[in-house]
Scaffold this motif. Structure first.
Motif, PDB file in Angstrom:
ATOM      1  N   ASN A 118      25.200 -51.376 -64.553  1.00 40.74           N
ATOM      2  CA  ASN A 118      26.142 -51.099 -65.817  1.00 40.74           C
ATOM      3  C   ASN A 118      27.220 -49.976 -65.139  1.00 40.74           C
ATOM      4  O   ASN A 118      26.849 -49.025 -64.612  1.00 40.74           O
ATOM      5  CB  ASN A 118      25.480 -50.688 -66.888  1.00 40.74           C
ATOM      6  CG  ASN A 118      24.741 -51.642 -67.629  1.00 40.74           C
ATOM      7  OD1 ASN A 118      24.890 -53.012 -67.228  1.00 40.74           O
ATOM      8  ND2 ASN A 118      23.541 -51.276 -68.372  1.00 40.74           N
ATOM      9  N   LYS A 119      28.405 -50.272 -65.300  1.00 41.46           N
ATOM     10  CA  LYS A 119      29.480 -49.274 -65.271  1.00 41.46           C
ATOM     11  C   LYS A 119      29.659 -48.345 -66.345  1.00 41.46           C
ATOM     12  O   LYS A 119      29.481 -48.623 -67.514  1.00 41.46           O
ATOM     13  CB  LYS A 119      30.596 -49.866 -64.916  1.00 41.46           C
ATOM     14  CG  LYS A 119      31.778 -49.002 -64.604  1.00 41.46           C
ATOM     15  CD  LYS A 119      33.282 -49.698 -64.217  1.00 41.46           C
ATOM     16  CE  LYS A 119      34.116 -48.950 -63.820  1.00 41.46           C
ATOM     17  NZ  LYS A 119      34.731 -47.933 -63.602  1.00 41.46           N
ATOM     18  N   GLU A 120      29.671 -46.896 -65.987  1.00 43.42           N
ATOM     19  CA  GLU A 120      29.714 -45.939 -67.168  1.00 43.42           C
ATOM     20  C   GLU A 120      31.145 -46.087 -67.920  1.00 43.42           C
ATOM     21  O   GLU A 120      32.115 -46.498 -67.306  1.00 43.42           O
ATOM     22  CB  GLU A 120      29.849 -44.626 -66.569  1.00 43.42           C
ATOM     23  CG  GLU A 120      28.461 -44.346 -66.153  1.00 43.42           C
ATOM     24  CD  GLU A 120      28.486 -42.597 -65.451  1.00 43.42           C
ATOM     25  OE1 GLU A 120      27.408 -42.145 -65.511  1.00 43.42           O
ATOM     26  OE2 GLU A 120      29.395 -42.234 -64.995  1.00 43.42           O
ATOM     27  N   VAL A 148      33.415 -31.637 -66.952  1.00 41.66           N
ATOM     28  CA  VAL A 148      32.432 -32.681 -67.212  1.00 41.66           C
ATOM     29  C   VAL A 148      32.678 -33.800 -67.663  1.00 41.66           C
ATOM     30  O   VAL A 148      34.023 -33.738 -68.252  1.00 41.66           O
ATOM     31  CB  VAL A 148      31.180 -31.812 -68.149  1.00 41.66           C
ATOM     32  CG1 VAL A 148      30.698 -30.528 -67.411  1.00 41.66           C
ATOM     33  CG2 VAL A 148      31.664 -31.925 -69.389  1.00 41.66           C
ATOM     34  N   LYS A 149      32.117 -34.859 -67.604  1.00 45.36           N
ATOM     35  CA  LYS A 149      32.629 -36.127 -68.190  1.00 45.36           C
ATOM     36  C   LYS A 149      31.461 -36.413 -69.179  1.00 45.36           C
ATOM     37  O   LYS A 149      30.199 -36.333 -68.920  1.00 45.36           O
ATOM     38  CB  LYS A 149      32.833 -37.261 -67.134  1.00 45.36           C
ATOM     39  CG  LYS A 149      31.593 -37.582 -66.342  1.00 45.36           C
ATOM     40  CD  LYS A 149      31.888 -38.965 -65.309  1.00 45.36           C
ATOM     41  CE  LYS A 149      30.210 -39.143 -64.481  1.00 45.36           C
ATOM     42  NZ  LYS A 149      30.865 -40.299 -63.448  1.00 45.36           N
ATOM     43  N   VAL A 150      31.863 -37.067 -70.081  1.00 47.90           N
ATOM     44  CA  VAL A 150      31.004 -37.378 -71.419  1.00 47.90           C
ATOM     45  C   VAL A 150      30.951 -39.033 -71.271  1.00 47.90           C
ATOM     46  O   VAL A 150      32.176 -39.571 -71.325  1.00 47.90           O
ATOM     47  CB  VAL A 150      31.472 -36.944 -72.638  1.00 47.90           C
ATOM     48  CG1 VAL A 150      30.467 -37.546 -73.743  1.00 47.90           C
ATOM     49  CG2 VAL A 150      31.747 -35.537 -72.628  1.00 47.90           C
ATOM     50  N   THR A 151      29.841 -39.804 -71.154  1.00 52.01           N
ATOM     51  CA  THR A 151      29.788 -40.959 -71.199  1.00 52.01           C
ATOM     52  C   THR A 151      28.798 -41.733 -72.009  1.00 52.01           C
ATOM     53  O   THR A 151      27.921 -40.965 -72.529  1.00 52.01           O
ATOM     54  CB  THR A 151      29.543 -41.634 -69.645  1.00 52.01           C
ATOM     55  OG1 THR A 151      27.948 -41.193 -69.308  1.00 52.01           O
ATOM     56  CG2 THR A 151      30.342 -41.231 -68.639  1.00 52.01           C
ATOM     57  N   VAL A 152      28.749 -42.696 -72.518  1.00 54.77           N
ATOM     58  CA  VAL A 152      27.861 -43.429 -73.415  1.00 54.77           C
ATOM     59  C   VAL A 152      27.582 -44.774 -72.955  1.00 54.77           C
ATOM     60  O   VAL A 152      28.434 -45.504 -72.140  1.00 54.77           O
ATOM     61  CB  VAL A 152      28.589 -43.726 -74.814  1.00 54.77           C
ATOM     62  CG1 VAL A 152      29.847 -44.694 -74.929  1.00 54.77           C
ATOM     63  CG2 VAL A 152      27.477 -44.247 -75.837  1.00 54.77           C
ATOM     64  N   ASP A 153      26.035 -45.027 -72.705  1.00 53.66           N
ATOM     65  CA  ASP A 153      25.797 -46.570 -72.363  1.00 53.66           C
ATOM     66  C   ASP A 153      26.074 -46.506 -70.968  1.00 53.66           C
ATOM     67  O   ASP A 153      26.524 -47.583 -70.494  1.00 53.66           O
ATOM     68  CB  ASP A 153      26.063 -47.786 -73.257  1.00 53.66           C
ATOM     69  CG  ASP A 153      25.640 -47.680 -74.683  1.00 53.66           C
ATOM     70  OD1 ASP A 153      26.346 -48.156 -75.539  1.00 53.66           O
ATOM     71  OD2 ASP A 153      24.444 -47.174 -74.961  1.00 53.66           O
ATOM     72  N   ASN A 154      25.862 -45.704 -70.257  1.00 50.95           N
ATOM     73  CA  ASN A 154      26.417 -45.820 -68.688  1.00 50.95           C
ATOM     74  C   ASN A 154      27.831 -46.287 -68.483  1.00 50.95           C
ATOM     75  O   ASN A 154      28.094 -47.140 -67.638  1.00 50.95           O
ATOM     76  CB  ASN A 154      25.273 -46.292 -67.990  1.00 50.95           C
ATOM     77  CG  ASN A 154      24.128 -45.687 -67.806  1.00 50.95           C
ATOM     78  OD1 ASN A 154      24.160 -44.474 -67.627  1.00 50.95           O
ATOM     79  ND2 ASN A 154      22.878 -46.621 -68.101  1.00 50.95           N
ATOM     80  N   LYS A 155      28.490 -46.252 -69.294  1.00 52.09           N
ATOM     81  CA  LYS A 155      30.214 -46.655 -69.324  1.00 52.09           C
ATOM     82  C   LYS A 155      30.884 -45.680 -69.432  1.00 52.09           C
ATOM     83  O   LYS A 155      31.068 -44.722 -70.422  1.00 52.09           O
ATOM     84  CB  LYS A 155      30.255 -47.715 -70.403  1.00 52.09           C
ATOM     85  CG  LYS A 155      29.372 -48.892 -70.395  1.00 52.09           C
ATOM     86  CD  LYS A 155      29.730 -49.780 -71.357  1.00 52.09           C
ATOM     87  CE  LYS A 155      28.809 -51.022 -71.154  1.00 52.09           C
ATOM     88  NZ  LYS A 155      28.815 -51.910 -72.435  1.00 52.09           N
ATOM     89  N   GLU A 156      31.854 -45.499 -68.617  1.00 53.43           N
ATOM     90  CA  GLU A 156      33.120 -44.595 -68.688  1.00 53.43           C
ATOM     91  C   GLU A 156      34.181 -45.225 -69.283  1.00 53.43           C
ATOM     92  O   GLU A 156      34.712 -46.350 -69.280  1.00 53.43           O
ATOM     93  CB  GLU A 156      33.683 -44.068 -67.294  1.00 53.43           C
ATOM     94  CG  GLU A 156      32.596 -43.180 -66.765  1.00 53.43           C
ATOM     95  CD  GLU A 156      33.542 -42.807 -65.117  1.00 53.43           C
ATOM     96  OE1 GLU A 156      34.460 -42.360 -65.404  1.00 53.43           O
ATOM     97  OE2 GLU A 156      32.755 -42.336 -64.396  1.00 53.43           O
ATOM     98  N   MET A 157      34.834 -44.394 -70.330  1.00 60.35           N
ATOM     99  CA  MET A 157      35.555 -44.946 -71.204  1.00 60.35           C
ATOM    100  C   MET A 157      37.301 -44.066 -70.830  1.00 60.35           C
ATOM    101  O   MET A 157      37.244 -43.101 -70.411  1.00 60.35           O
ATOM    102  CB  MET A 157      35.799 -44.668 -72.706  1.00 60.35           C
ATOM    103  CG  MET A 157      34.821 -45.348 -73.235  1.00 60.35           C
ATOM    104  SD  MET A 157      34.927 -45.335 -75.086  1.00 60.35           S
ATOM    105  CE  MET A 157      33.534 -45.931 -75.624  1.00 60.35           C
TER     106      MET A 157
END
Length: 131
Positions: free
Chosen positions: A1-3, A122-131
């Motif tokens: 899975n991609k962030e 920092v980066k904030v991601t959800v469900d291992n997906k970058e938005m």
């Protein structure tokens, strides 16, 4: 899975306040340092005590935070705080450092701290997906 990247957080930005305001819910995203970073953190108890001491309405603050999510701005619930109160709050802060790619917390972890980025990003991601 991609962030899915939700946002990048840099100097003077903050994250982690939603989990503190809605006690007991797990983290809704993961946060990973993208550069060597120095963060100030407040434990949940200190954060909540300060909010009570400052007579701030948490639900109103949450509404303001959601509205301002896409705006880079100062921390809204600290805008009306007197300088003297910040001195007391600063005494309760912990300084935490993170290396590039080090996980600060993962989605699903307990939400017990509020963070302000003092240096780095920092980066904030959800469900291992970058938005």
């Amino acid at each position: 899975n991609k962030e899915t990247l939700l946002k990048k957080v840099g100097k003077a930005d903050y994250f982690g306040e939603i989990a503190l305001m809605l006690s007991g819910i797990p983290r809704t995203a993961s946060v990973i340092a993208t550069k060597k970073s120095l963060l100030l953190s407040l434990h949940e108890t200190t954060f909540k005590n300060f909010m009570k001491f400052a007579h701030l309405d948490i639900s109103e603050i949450m509404r303001e935070r959601i509205v301002n999510t896409f705006w880079k701005c100062k921390i809204p619930f600290f805008n009306t705080i007197q300088k003297e109160a910040f001195i007391d709050l600063a005494k309760e802060c912990s300084i935490e450092t993170f290396k590039k790619d080090e996980v600060i917390f993962n989605e699903g972890d307990p939400g017990d701290k509020f963070y302000i980025v003092s240096y780095g990003e920092v980066k904030v991601t959800v469900d291992n997906k970058e938005m």
